[in-house]
Design a protein around this motif. Structure first.
Motif, short mmCIF file in Angstrom:
data_model
loop_
_atom_site.label_atom_id
_atom_site.label_comp_id
_atom_site.label_asym_id
_atom_site.label_seq_id
_atom_site.Cartn_x
_atom_site.Cartn_y
_atom_site.Cartn_z
N GLY A 69 2.16 10.97 -5.15
CA GLY A 69 1.84 9.84 -6.12
C GLY A 69 0.93 9.10 -5.08
N ALA A 70 0.38 7.96 -6.33
CA ALA A 70 -0.37 6.94 -5.51
C ALA A 70 0.13 5.83 -4.36
CB ALA A 70 -1.08 6.00 -7.24
N VAL A 71 0.93 5.16 -4.75
CA VAL A 71 1.31 4.60 -3.85
C VAL A 71 1.88 5.33 -2.82
CG1 VAL A 71 3.42 3.11 -2.83
CG2 VAL A 71 2.35 2.94 -5.32
N GLY B 266 -7.23 -5.91 4.07
CA GLY B 266 -7.55 -5.11 5.23
C GLY B 266 -7.25 -3.60 4.74
N LEU B 267 -6.80 -3.27 3.04
CA LEU B 267 -7.06 -2.65 2.55
C LEU B 267 -8.40 -2.02 2.16
CD1 LEU B 267 -4.50 -2.56 -0.37
CD2 LEU B 267 -4.66 -1.16 1.50
N ALA B 268 -9.93 -3.30 2.19
CA ALA B 268 -10.97 -3.42 1.97
C ALA B 268 -12.14 -2.08 3.41
CB ALA B 268 -11.75 -4.53 1.15
N ARG B 269 -11.10 -2.76 5.04
CA ARG B 269 -11.02 -1.75 6.03
C ARG B 269 -11.30 -1.00 6.43
NH1 ARG B 269 -9.59 -6.98 7.72
NH2 ARG B 269 -7.58 -6.56 8.52
N ALA B 270 -10.14 -0.48 5.40
CA ALA B 270 -9.66 0.72 5.65
C ALA B 270 -10.33 2.03 4.45
CB ALA B 270 -8.07 0.89 5.61
N ALA B 271 -10.71 1.05 4.23
CA ALA B 271 -11.35 1.83 2.56
C ALA B 271 -12.79 2.54 3.56
CB ALA B 271 -11.42 1.12 0.85
N GLY B 272 -13.31 1.06 3.86
CA GLY B 272 -14.84 1.63 4.09
C GLY B 272 -15.06 2.10 5.60
N ALA B 273 -14.06 2.52 5.94
CA ALA B 273 -14.30 3.29 7.53
C ALA B 273 -13.59 4.42 6.67
CB ALA B 273 -12.87 2.75 8.03
N GLY B 274 -13.64 5.32 5.33
CA GLY B 274 -13.14 6.17 5.76
C GLY B 274 -11.66 6.99 5.21
N ARG B 275 -10.99 5.70 5.69
CA ARG B 275 -9.11 5.87 5.64
C ARG B 275 -8.44 5.71 5.23
NH1 ARG B 275 -7.77 3.89 12.26
NH2 ARG B 275 -6.59 5.61 11.76
N LEU B 276 -9.04 5.21 3.36
CA LEU B 276 -8.23 5.06 2.50
C LEU B 276 -8.37 5.42 1.95
CD1 LEU B 276 -5.10 4.45 1.50
CD2 LEU B 276 -6.39 2.11 1.04
N ARG B 277 -8.61 6.35 0.87
CA ARG B 277 -8.56 6.90 -0.38
C ARG B 277 -7.54 7.61 -1.30
NH1 ARG B 277 -14.17 10.52 -1.67
NH2 ARG B 277 -14.68 10.08 -4.22
N LEU B 278 -7.90 7.70 -2.55
CA LEU B 278 -6.34 8.11 -3.29
C LEU B 278 -7.37 8.79 -4.66
CD1 LEU B 278 -4.33 4.83 -4.48
CD2 LEU B 278 -4.38 6.69 -2.29
N PRO B 279 -7.04 10.07 -4.95
CA PRO B 279 -8.17 10.88 -5.47
C PRO B 279 -7.90 10.14 -7.32
CG PRO B 279 -5.20 12.00 -5.20
CD PRO B 279 -5.76 10.79 -4.38
N ILE B 280 -8.55 10.52 -8.03
CA ILE B 280 -8.97 10.60 -9.19
C ILE B 280 -9.15 11.56 -10.19
CG2 ILE B 280 -10.99 9.44 -10.68
CD1 ILE B 280 -11.82 7.51 -8.91
N VAL C 158 -5.18 7.22 -23.77
CA VAL C 158 -4.35 7.58 -22.57
C VAL C 158 -3.16 7.17 -21.88
CG1 VAL C 158 -4.94 7.63 -19.66
CG2 VAL C 158 -6.32 8.09 -21.80
N VAL C 159 -3.24 5.55 -22.27
CA VAL C 159 -1.68 4.39 -21.65
C VAL C 159 -0.20 5.44 -22.12
CG1 VAL C 159 -0.79 2.39 -21.30
CG2 VAL C 159 -3.01 2.68 -20.54
N THR C 160 -0.98 5.74 -23.91
CA THR C 160 0.04 5.53 -24.31
C THR C 160 1.20 8.04 -23.71
OG1 THR C 160 -0.15 4.89 -26.13
CG2 THR C 160 1.37 6.72 -27.05
N ALA C 161 -0.21 8.20 -23.31
CA ALA C 161 -0.06 9.53 -22.90
C ALA C 161 0.52 9.32 -21.80
CB ALA C 161 -0.96 10.47 -22.49
N LEU C 162 0.20 9.05 -20.46
CA LEU C 162 0.64 8.81 -18.86
C LEU C 162 2.57 7.99 -19.74
CD1 LEU C 162 -2.43 7.61 -17.02
CD2 LEU C 162 -1.36 9.34 -17.44
N GLU C 163 3.21 6.90 -20.28
CA GLU C 163 3.45 6.79 -20.70
C GLU C 163 4.21 7.48 -21.41
OE1 GLU C 163 5.72 2.53 -23.12
OE2 GLU C 163 4.07 2.91 -22.89
N GLY C 164 4.19 8.22 -22.31
CA GLY C 164 5.09 9.20 -22.63
C GLY C 164 5.19 10.79 -21.08
N GLY C 165 4.58 10.37 -19.90
CA GLY C 165 5.41 11.42 -19.27
C GLY C 165 4.36 12.30 -18.93
N ARG C 166 3.27 12.34 -19.45
CA ARG C 166 1.77 13.55 -18.95
C ARG C 166 1.67 13.55 -17.14
NH1 ARG C 166 -4.48 12.87 -20.68
NH2 ARG C 166 -4.63 11.97 -19.17
N LYS C 167 1.58 13.95 -16.80
CA LYS C 167 0.99 14.19 -15.38
C LYS C 167 -0.27 14.27 -15.53
CE LYS C 167 5.35 14.74 -15.17
NZ LYS C 167 6.74 13.71 -13.88
N SER C 168 -0.68 13.18 -14.10
CA SER C 168 -1.86 13.32 -13.40
C SER C 168 -2.32 14.25 -12.49
CB SER C 168 -2.50 12.22 -13.61
OG SER C 168 -2.08 11.23 -13.07
#
Length: 310
Positions: free
Chosen positions: A155-157, A265-279, A291-301
């Motif tokens: 998951g994202a977190v 700190g997150l900016a430094r990590a992302a800038g160094a290529g060490r933190l990136r989340l999939p889209i 889209v918010v309604t679908a995700l709230e209803g349980g649609r997986k991404s």
């Protein structure tokens, strides 16, 4: 300008895309022209009224927390940013507003976007990254050589926690769905367990940190996985858990709490290529309610869902 807002707490039906006039920034506040916003579960939890003791009863209220964009203006006392700066961050939970063409955020809730990081990737970072940091660094004081177990590691977190733990020099094990195991394996998570088919209470290993980023692990199980001196980080804080944590010091309920040093700190990590989340998906503002309604209803991404403002 337009933004998604609501005039009472409730379900998806209360969301409306409406015109509004943004107020002037107050002391320590920054107005940002939003380029991308990222959807998070906290968005509909706030709208549903689960946090109304914090968010209050003033309406209309605006939707959305995480965003990237450019600074339009700054309020009195702002020293870290100027008009034209590319930034990312999060709105204050009392105000929201990321799901709109412009948003007001506290200066401390923003960081400069590194030039090598796209606006899309930057929009994903704030809530997941801050929450991971609050747990692993603020609460667990994670150090090199430790062993971390992340429940919900795809998951994202969870994904942010995996990358942050590795940056700290920790070894990471975790659980996720069977479909997400290949992606988690690419992150270097080992061993990996399918949470649907594994009784996590029976794992043989003992961990220095267990981070339940999915909000599905029982406290008893989390504590049972700890080695000597370990801590259990719980992303699903409740009054009962906070009370229990007074007596059970290994239990650490986590609330997402942004600070300038964390965002930087997150900016430094992302800038160094060490933190990136999939889209997984990008849609226009006019399609955001659906889209918010679908995700709230349980649609997986399979990654973050972004809203494009232009």
């Amino acid at each position: 300008m337009k933004r998604i807002q609501y005039h009472r707490y409730g379900g998806p039906e209360v969301m409306k895309l409406e015109k509004c006039e943004l107020r002037s920034p107050g002391k320590g506040e920054v107005v940002v022209k939003v380029v991308f916003a990222a959807i998070n579960p906290i968005d509909w939890k706030v709208r549903s009224g689960h946090l109304k003791m914090v968010t209050g009863k003033n309406f209309p209220r605006a939707m959305g927390s995480d965003f990237s964009g450019t600074v339009m203006s700054v309020g009195p006392g702002v020293t870290r940013f100027k008009t034209g700066d590319a930034v990312f961050g999060m709105a204050h939970i009392r105000d929201g507003g990321a799901l709109g063409e412009a948003v007001i955020a506290p200066e401390a809730f923003l960081a400069r976007k590194p030039g090598v990081v796209s606006f899309e990737d930057a929009a994903c970072l704030a809530t997941p990254g801050v929450t991971a940091w609050n747990g692993l660094i603020d609460k667990a004081k994670l150090a090199a050589g430790k062993h971390v177990f992340v429940n919900g590691c795809a998951g994202a977190v969870g994904d942010a926690a995996v990358q942050l733990a590795q940056m700290c020099g920790a070894t990471v094990s975790g659980s996720c769905s069977d479909a997400s195991i290949p992606r988690a394996r690419e992150r270097g998570v080992h061993p990996l367990f399918d949470y649907r088919t594994t009784d996590l209470s029976r794992l043989a290993g003992r961990f220095d940190v267990v981070y339940d980023t999915a909000g599905t692990m029982k406290v008893k199980i989390g504590l049972g996985l700890l080695g000597a001196g370990g801590v259990f980080l719980d992303i699903d804080p409740t009054p009962g858990k906070f009370l229990r944590a007074i007596f059970e010091r290994r239990l650490k309920p986590i609330i997402c709490s942004a600070r300038a040093d964390i965002l930087d700190g997150l900016a430094r990590a992302a800038g160094a290529g060490r933190l990136r989340l999939p889209i997984s998906e990008i849609v226009q503002l006019g399609d955001a309610i659906e889209v918010v309604t679908a995700l709230e209803g349980g649609r997986k991404s399979n990654g973050k869902v972004l809203i494009r403002m232009d």
